[in-house]
Design a protein around this motif. Structure first.
Motif, PDB file in Angstrom:
ATOM      1  N   ILE A 124       0.827  -1.214   0.000  1.00 17.71           N
ATOM      2  CA  ILE A 124       0.000   0.000   0.000  1.00 17.71           C
ATOM      3  C   ILE A 124       0.862   1.266   0.000  1.00 17.71           C
ATOM      4  CG2 ILE A 124      -1.959  -1.100   1.103  1.00 17.71           C
ATOM      5  CD1 ILE A 124      -1.017   0.038   3.774  1.00 17.71           C
ATOM      6  N   TYR A 151      -7.143  -3.107   3.517  1.00 14.21           N
ATOM      7  CA  TYR A 151      -6.933  -2.980   2.080  1.00 14.21           C
ATOM      8  C   TYR A 151      -5.505  -3.356   1.725  1.00 14.21           C
ATOM      9  CZ  TYR A 151      -4.974   1.706   3.098  1.00 14.21           C
ATOM     10  OH  TYR A 151      -4.239   2.757   3.575  1.00 14.21           O
ATOM     11  N   TYR A 153      -2.921  -4.585  -2.109  1.00 14.84           N
ATOM     12  CA  TYR A 153      -2.867  -4.767  -3.559  1.00 14.84           C
ATOM     13  C   TYR A 153      -3.000  -6.234  -3.942  1.00 14.84           C
ATOM     14  CZ  TYR A 153      -1.882  -2.971  -8.202  1.00 14.84           C
ATOM     15  OH  TYR A 153      -1.996  -2.588  -9.506  1.00 14.84           O
ATOM     16  N   THR A 158      -5.869  -2.073  -5.892  1.00  6.38           N
ATOM     17  CA  THR A 158      -5.960  -2.102  -4.436  1.00  6.38           C
ATOM     18  C   THR A 158      -7.372  -2.545  -4.058  1.00  6.38           C
ATOM     19  OG1 THR A 158      -4.368  -0.310  -4.204  1.00  6.38           O
ATOM     20  CG2 THR A 158      -5.790  -0.749  -2.317  1.00  6.38           C
TER      21      THR A 158
END
Length: 269
Positions: A124, A151, A153, A158
């Motif tokens: 991220i 979150y 990738y 993402t």
């Protein structure tokens, strides 16, 4: 019989004709730009409201409250949103969790920190200083579930989602992604209800509170102790599957919600 007058346009110098064409093109582009920019500004509040409503719907969905028979409005009344500072796990006042943008916070250098390659398990790049968390408490005030934004990738994008933990803070109530651009039919299956259902009941920490989660392509042997930490990988989507595993490892570690989870465990001890 007199000779016909020459056509005025045809007789205009070629340089003047080209200038007029460019001027008309410029004016049309300018007008269109103003219209598009104006529409974007005017519609921004509506877009923000729709994004917020969609976010809340996903929090409610992953909370499991709807499966208990509550309506969305009743479920919303049971959810207590708060802001926390990730580094300390302390709750933060003065920031509205309802209007806080998770995506923007992770890109704003004023409220985020660059991660080293070794730290950046979820890929991220920057870690926000603050994030909202969502608590569901019972009638006696005890924590029943904790919902955490997560979150990281995948293959193409993402992936933004929510992880709901049971009151023991180690068992998954639900995992749900609300925004991603993974390959439809492959990595895009992260939001397939059948795949999401595998997560319910999985245990994400061992007895020493070390993160234990694996998204595996190997057939899971339910008779082994490791099975409680394992979920089948998405067919044909190895990188997306690994992305889900990595983002959970990151956000449950001390770089993510680790300090806040430690606070909650300490309160109960």
């Amino acid at each position: 019989m007199s000779a016909p007058e020459p056509d005025s346009a045809a007789s205009a110098p070629s340089g003047e004709s080209a200038s007029r064409t460019l001027l008309v093109t410029f004016v049309v582009c300018l007008v269109c730009s103003v219209v598009v920019a104006g529409a974007a500004v005017l519609l921004r509040p509506i877009q923000d409201a729709n994004q917020k409503a969609d976010l809340i719907r996903n929090v409610i969905a992953v909370s499991g409250l709807l499966t208990e028979g509550l309506t969305e409005e009743q479920a919303l009344q049971r959810i207590d949103a708060r802001m926390i500072e990730l580094a300390t796990g302390d709750e933060v006042q003065g920031i509205d969790p309802d209007t806080f943008s998770i995506a923007k916070a992770g890109k704003d250098p004023e409220i985020s920190t660059a991660l080293t390659r070794k730290e950046d398990v979820a890929q991220i790049r920057r870690e926000p200083r603050y994030l909202p968390i969502y608590r569901i408490v019972g009638d006696n005030g005890d924590l029943k579930r904790l919902i955490l934004p997560v979150y990281g990738y995948g293959l193409w994008s993402t992936m933004y989602g929510f992880l709901a933990l049971e009151a023991d803070l180690r068992t998954v109530q639900g995992l749900r992604f609300y925004q991603h651009a993974e390959t439809p039919g492959l990595g895009g299956e992260v939001d397939n209800p059948k795949w999401r259902a595998q997560w319910t009941g999985k245990v994400l920490f061992d007895d020493q509170w070390k993160v234990q989660v694996e998204v595996t392509k190997v057939e899971i042997d339910s008779s082994t102790p490791e099975a409680q930490h394992q979920v089948d990988a998405l067919a044909g989507a190895t990188i997306t599957s690994r992305g889900v595993e990595n983002l959970l490892k990151f956000w449950l570690s001390d770089k993510g919600y680790g300090p806040y989870l430690a606070h909650l465990r300490h309160e109960r001890s």
